[in-house]
Design a protein around this motif. Sequence first.
Motif, PDB file in Angstrom:
ATOM      1  N   PRO A   9       0.832  -1.221   0.000  1.00  0.00           N
ATOM      2  CA  PRO A   9       0.000   0.000   0.000  1.00  0.00           C
ATOM      3  C   PRO A   9       0.862   1.264   0.000  1.00  0.00           C
ATOM      4  O   PRO A   9       0.494   2.261  -0.628  1.00  0.00           O
ATOM      5  CB  PRO A   9      -0.808  -0.122   1.295  1.00  0.00           C
ATOM      6  CG  PRO A   9      -0.841  -1.580   1.597  1.00  0.00           C
ATOM      7  CD  PRO A   9       0.456  -2.128   1.082  1.00  0.00           C
ATOM      8  N   GLU A  10       2.007   1.214   0.684  1.00  0.00           N
ATOM      9  CA  GLU A  10       2.897   2.381   0.730  1.00  0.00           C
ATOM     10  C   GLU A  10       3.480   2.690  -0.646  1.00  0.00           C
ATOM     11  O   GLU A  10       3.529   3.856  -1.055  1.00  0.00           O
ATOM     12  CB  GLU A  10       4.030   2.158   1.737  1.00  0.00           C
ATOM     13  CG  GLU A  10       3.574   2.092   3.169  1.00  0.00           C
ATOM     14  CD  GLU A  10       3.070   0.709   3.597  1.00  0.00           C
ATOM     15  OE1 GLU A  10       2.480   0.619   4.677  1.00  0.00           O
ATOM     16  OE2 GLU A  10       3.258  -0.271   2.843  1.00  0.00           O
ATOM     17  N   LEU A  11       3.917   1.659  -1.363  1.00  0.00           N
ATOM     18  CA  LEU A  11       4.474   1.890  -2.702  1.00  0.00           C
ATOM     19  C   LEU A  11       3.390   2.350  -3.676  1.00  0.00           C
ATOM     20  O   LEU A  11       3.654   3.159  -4.563  1.00  0.00           O
ATOM     21  CB  LEU A  11       5.184   0.642  -3.212  1.00  0.00           C
ATOM     22  CG  LEU A  11       6.472   0.281  -2.460  1.00  0.00           C
ATOM     23  CD1 LEU A  11       7.058  -1.011  -3.002  1.00  0.00           C
ATOM     24  CD2 LEU A  11       7.486   1.416  -2.526  1.00  0.00           C
ATOM     25  N   GLU A  12       2.171   1.842  -3.488  1.00  0.00           N
ATOM     26  CA  GLU A  12       1.063   2.327  -4.312  1.00  0.00           C
ATOM     27  C   GLU A  12       0.805   3.810  -4.030  1.00  0.00           C
ATOM     28  O   GLU A  12       0.534   4.582  -4.949  1.00  0.00           O
ATOM     29  CB  GLU A  12      -0.196   1.505  -4.047  1.00  0.00           C
ATOM     30  CG  GLU A  12      -0.117   0.100  -4.606  1.00  0.00           C
ATOM     31  CD  GLU A  12      -1.326  -0.762  -4.266  1.00  0.00           C
ATOM     32  OE1 GLU A  12      -2.378  -0.204  -3.881  1.00  0.00           O
ATOM     33  OE2 GLU A  12      -1.208  -1.983  -4.403  1.00  0.00           O
ATOM     34  N   ALA A  13       0.922   4.206  -2.757  1.00  0.00           N
ATOM     35  CA  ALA A  13       0.740   5.624  -2.402  1.00  0.00           C
ATOM     36  C   ALA A  13       1.845   6.477  -3.026  1.00  0.00           C
ATOM     37  O   ALA A  13       1.583   7.611  -3.449  1.00  0.00           O
ATOM     38  CB  ALA A  13       0.719   5.788  -0.885  1.00  0.00           C
ATOM     39  N   LEU A  14       3.070   5.950  -3.098  1.00  0.00           N
ATOM     40  CA  LEU A  14       4.152   6.684  -3.772  1.00  0.00           C
ATOM     41  C   LEU A  14       3.821   6.867  -5.248  1.00  0.00           C
ATOM     42  O   LEU A  14       4.062   7.942  -5.810  1.00  0.00           O
ATOM     43  CB  LEU A  14       5.488   5.946  -3.639  1.00  0.00           C
ATOM     44  CG  LEU A  14       6.331   6.218  -2.429  1.00  0.00           C
ATOM     45  CD1 LEU A  14       7.683   5.521  -2.564  1.00  0.00           C
ATOM     46  CD2 LEU A  14       6.530   7.691  -2.170  1.00  0.00           C
ATOM     47  N   ALA A  15       3.288   5.826  -5.880  1.00  0.00           N
ATOM     48  CA  ALA A  15       2.914   5.927  -7.295  1.00  0.00           C
ATOM     49  C   ALA A  15       1.827   6.997  -7.482  1.00  0.00           C
ATOM     50  O   ALA A  15       1.865   7.773  -8.441  1.00  0.00           O
ATOM     51  CB  ALA A  15       2.444   4.572  -7.817  1.00  0.00           C
ATOM     52  N   GLN A  16       0.875   7.050  -6.552  1.00  0.00           N
ATOM     53  CA  GLN A  16      -0.167   8.083  -6.619  1.00  0.00           C
ATOM     54  C   GLN A  16       0.430   9.480  -6.431  1.00  0.00           C
ATOM     55  O   GLN A  16       0.018  10.430  -7.103  1.00  0.00           O
ATOM     56  CB  GLN A  16      -1.233   7.818  -5.570  1.00  0.00           C
ATOM     57  CG  GLN A  16      -2.063   6.591  -5.867  1.00  0.00           C
ATOM     58  CD  GLN A  16      -2.997   6.218  -4.722  1.00  0.00           C
ATOM     59  OE1 GLN A  16      -2.967   6.813  -3.653  1.00  0.00           O
ATOM     60  NE2 GLN A  16      -3.822   5.210  -4.948  1.00  0.00           N
ATOM     61  N   ALA A  17       1.400   9.600  -5.522  1.00  0.00           N
ATOM     62  CA  ALA A  17       2.066  10.895  -5.313  1.00  0.00           C
ATOM     63  C   ALA A  17       2.793  11.316  -6.586  1.00  0.00           C
ATOM     64  O   ALA A  17       2.769  12.496  -6.960  1.00  0.00           O
ATOM     65  CB  ALA A  17       3.041  10.810  -4.141  1.00  0.00           C
TER      66      ALA A  17
END
Length: 155
Positions: A9-17
């Motif tokens: 989920p954290e890496l997905e949030a980085l992709a969204q950022a």
Amino acid sequence: MSATLDTTPELEALAQARQAAAVAGLSYAGGVSPQLAWRLFDTGQAVLVDVRSAEERKFVGHVPGSAHIAWATGTSLTRNPRFVRELEAKLGKVQPVLLLCRSGKRSVAAAEAAAAAGLHNVFNVLEGFEGEIDDQQHRGGSDGWRFHGLPWVQD
């Protein structure tokens, strides 16, 4: 599942950022909340780099285990001309890097410089360590790393 397809989920949030940064026309990878920065750092998915001066780290506090590369030094905050070289030498170009300053402004300038030098996985930690200054000229009352109760120590 192959390692290249594994995600958190954290890496997905980085992709969204990163996507939000592209839409906003930012030159660097984007901004992340202090809470997300802590989860990424705590789980070893990113490196946290404090870009404040050595004096700020010592007297105001810092995140345990964070790297330190000053964007500017001294009380006059003279720009460190070796910042990008030091960043690349310590961390390389691949691993996500999260830059933290007092309020999230110097870290934006540092992220922009890193991106201009070809480091495209560098993110700004929004709100900074102490947060934005309020109407009473105080920090830490409404935002910032410390306000959110994230780990920090003081010398």
